[in-house]
Design an enzyme around this catalytic site. Sequence first.
Site, PDB file in Angstrom:
ATOM      1  N   GLU A 236       0.852  -1.191   0.000  1.00 31.92           N
ATOM      2  CA  GLU A 236       0.000   0.000   0.000  1.00 31.92           C
ATOM      3  C   GLU A 236       0.885   1.237   0.000  1.00 31.92           C
ATOM      4  OE1 GLU A 236      -3.013   0.425   3.039  1.00 31.92           O
ATOM      5  OE2 GLU A 236      -3.796   2.178   1.983  1.00 31.92           O
ATOM      6  N   CYS A 428      -6.731   1.497   2.127  1.00 32.09           N
ATOM      7  CA  CYS A 428      -7.541   2.724   2.179  1.00 32.09           C
ATOM      8  C   CYS A 428      -7.122   3.722   1.110  1.00 32.09           C
ATOM      9  CB  CYS A 428      -7.428   3.358   3.555  1.00 32.09           C
ATOM     10  SG  CYS A 428      -8.065   2.327   4.874  1.00 32.09           S
ATOM     11  N   ASN A 545     -11.792  -1.998  -1.878  1.00 28.37           N
ATOM     12  CA  ASN A 545     -11.095  -2.370  -0.646  1.00 28.37           C
ATOM     13  C   ASN A 545     -11.996  -2.091   0.536  1.00 28.37           C
ATOM     14  OD1 ASN A 545      -8.675  -2.881   1.175  1.00 28.37           O
ATOM     15  ND2 ASN A 545      -9.235  -0.793   1.776  1.00 28.37           N
ATOM     16  N   GLU A 546     -12.200  -3.081   1.349  1.00 25.10           N
ATOM     17  CA  GLU A 546     -12.982  -2.922   2.583  1.00 25.10           C
ATOM     18  C   GLU A 546     -14.281  -2.177   2.317  1.00 25.10           C
ATOM     19  OE1 GLU A 546     -10.411  -1.397   5.683  1.00 25.10           O
ATOM     20  OE2 GLU A 546      -9.423  -3.328   5.879  1.00 25.10           O
TER      21      GLU A 546
HETATM   22  O1  AHR Z   1      -3.117  -1.899   6.182  1.00 20.26           O
HETATM   23  C1  AHR Z   1      -3.541  -0.686   6.684  1.00 20.26           C
HETATM   24  C2  AHR Z   1      -5.004  -0.384   6.374  1.00 20.26           C
HETATM   25  O2  AHR Z   1      -5.832  -1.278   7.046  1.00 20.26           O
HETATM   26  C3  AHR Z   1      -5.409  -0.534   4.943  1.00 20.26           C
HETATM   27  O3  AHR Z   1      -5.268   0.634   4.267  1.00 20.26           O
HETATM   28  C4  AHR Z   1      -6.860  -0.892   5.006  1.00 20.26           C
HETATM   29  O4  AHR Z   1      -7.262  -1.701   3.953  1.00 20.26           O
HETATM   30  C5  AHR Z   1      -7.032  -1.465   6.361  1.00 20.26           C
HETATM   31  O5  AHR Z   1      -8.050  -0.856   7.054  1.00 20.26           O
END
Ligand code: AHR
Length: 815
Positions: A236, A428, A545-546
């Site tokens: 990330e 995120c 994502n999420e």
């Molecule tokens: O890994 C850190 C964060 O945790 C990532 O951005 C997200 O996907 C999760 O909430």
Amino acid sequence: MHKLLKKTIITLLLTLCTAYLNADEPCGRVALHTWNTVAEFKDIVVTSPDGKILWQGLPNLSRSTIGNEAKWESINGAIRQTNERGTTGATITFGDPSWRDYTLRVKARRLSGEEGFILHVRERAHDQCIYANYGGWMNKTHAIETKGTYDFNTPCRSDRSALSRRAFEPIVNDRWYDLEVSCIGDKITMKIDGEIIFAKVTVPEIFNNTTTTRVIVDAGKTLFPVSSDMWGIFFEDIDLSLDGGIYAEMVRNRSFEDGLVKYREQSTIGYWQTVGAATIESDTSKPISEKNRNCARVDALAGGGVANDGYFGMGIKSGASYRLSVALRGNVKGPINVSLESLGKILARGAINNISEEWKTHNLVLTATDTDPDAKLVFRVPNGGTFYLDCVSLFPSETYGKSGLFRKDLMERLAALKPSFVRFPGGCWVEGETMAEAYRWKTTIGNMWERRTQWNLWGYWSANGVGYHEYLLLCEELGAKALFCINCGMSHREVVPLDKMDEYIQDALDCIEYANGPVTSKWGAVRAANGHPEPFNMEYLEIGNENGGKAYDERYALIHDAVRAKYPEIKIISNVWGRPVRGRPQHIRDEHYYMSPDWFMSVGSRLYDDYPRGEFEVFVGEYAVTRDVGRWGDLRAAIGEAAFMCGLERNADIVKLAAYAPLFANAKHTAWRPNLIYPMTDGNFVNPSWNIQKLFSENRGKEVIDFKQYSRYIKTKNGNYCRAIALSALRDADGSLIIKAVNCSEEPQELDLSIKDAKITRASKIWFTGPGARASNSPIARESLSESTGPVSVNNGVIKEALPPLSLTIYRITL
Ligand code: AHR
């Protein structure tokens, strides 16, 4: 007399309460429970093993109900939970805490809803019980599950295979079922309509454990292959992991485009300072290009100029050379001197001549004669003048691989993990706080100086110097498959209206064409123009994502269907956030776990042992100990993750990919803690979790094999129990057995490891531990923990060893 009666009643109540509250005492209460389902229960009978009736009738509806929105009613000799929605915890508890061995029988009928019925037995408290789940997991499986301090002591996998062999018949509406759960001694049996569907053995109530964990590996019983993509990495753009991390660029705010969004209160000349007698200001009077409108104007007297100290200083090494490129224009008398310097000491120097009124890019190689972790890049005009600068870039000549983009030491850390895949670019970061800040791959390709610079929700500006194309190069340089996680029209705070989703659907189709399409295709041609005519062969696409809920269901469906139709070969990954996606298949679903070491050791290590089979595969896309852990990670956290990873390996029939998260954080910018690798200007250090990741990946094996485990149990800090030693057993391509043994306790643990019908003659081991639970590396002690190898103690064909406290030991056994 009156006083005596009162005292007796109080004593009796206290005894009952103590029995109920003391988690180590048996507790007999039972409960009826529904989950988003309207159901009725009647003919409730509890009997002792000798047939004596302990309970008959309906529970009192005015007491012992849990679940705010649950609505229990008495209807025609039955009780009914009537609210279908928002009632995941509709529970009614009754019975006697002093019951120990008994059978609960009940007739149950579903009227509407998503699941079936849940019966609790041995309730110590609402969240401490064993429960028989009929038609659980969205009416996809029956299961015996536990909450709280109960644990199952079954030999590895035996119950699960019994369950998965059954053809599951979902619970249907308007039919009365005969349910029966008995708990006799440590055995729990679950029946439906008179047929046993599941039996489990619980951990004995009194923990008079053996001191040894005995393991018998059945080398003749291969269970299933290990996924070849099992261990990967999650990259990330978080905490300066790219700019200021793996991207070898040393200049910060190199094109003066940071700080463009006013409300972020940064300026486009951020990270630049004046030296000597000079001023610096942002300038847009003559942009270098339409998409790169800002530059810096410097007015300096003789000897004055500007400096950039990169990401918390620039790490300069004696003898190394650095490639400088800078666009300049202006009116100066004589040269502009360039230097790398620290506290007045010059580490490298050069000069640029022929500055004119027109923009011109100058290239220079600076060779350092000294070492310093905290240097600056300085531009000075010896004779004074005005100059404008833009597109300033400084790279070390020594980088990793062919691309010349990535820092060598950090890529070596990644290469050592031998990742099968790279999930990128978040997290995120993919979502952004708002849609304006979301990651959109098309803004990150092409001319380096014309890409969008972007506010990153992790607290800095991202230059997108590593854009979609460079991420694909990164995967290629690591020999790992690309797993792109694309924004699905959802940010943290906003959702794209459904009638505006075409652009996002197209982005998903186009990113695949960019990565894999022929050079004759529109986006394949762009890839070729960007220097990579060969396809990247991307296999995986994650949609969002999420993201979760109805908004995700709708957007996932749109992107899913378009990708399925055009690229059926692409493996689609869905999110699980709150609940799994509905309306379209989950295919591979991405689950995230950020928990305590105790959770990983107790719940996490056996999480997948009883997971439903056959409906979806699992990508554990993010996991890490993030609670009860030291600043830079620590040993106990790493060992908790190792226990969890053993569980992933044992369940490789369903768990196909996994990645620790997050991967990098610049040691001076850690919005998220902990992280796996910490870049510094003069090197890096790792969290002990990195060693665990590396050892699992180096010893990943080809097949999962069966074993029986007779465990010693320990109590974790969260009041749960876990096996003192977590295990997995694999066979490698060369036939050798790989047994991973994780000692979760802070004492040595005796292990007795044998192979069924065979004697061990040749074995080696590698292990990882450290001096105490909080042991870790840090910026000042960067190599405190290391792996060790040594001989294995084999006694009459059996490995008998004491595993060090908080350790991972990997045995390689050749039969
Ligand atoms: O890994 C850190 C964060 O945790 C990532 O951005 C997200 O996907 C999760 O909430």
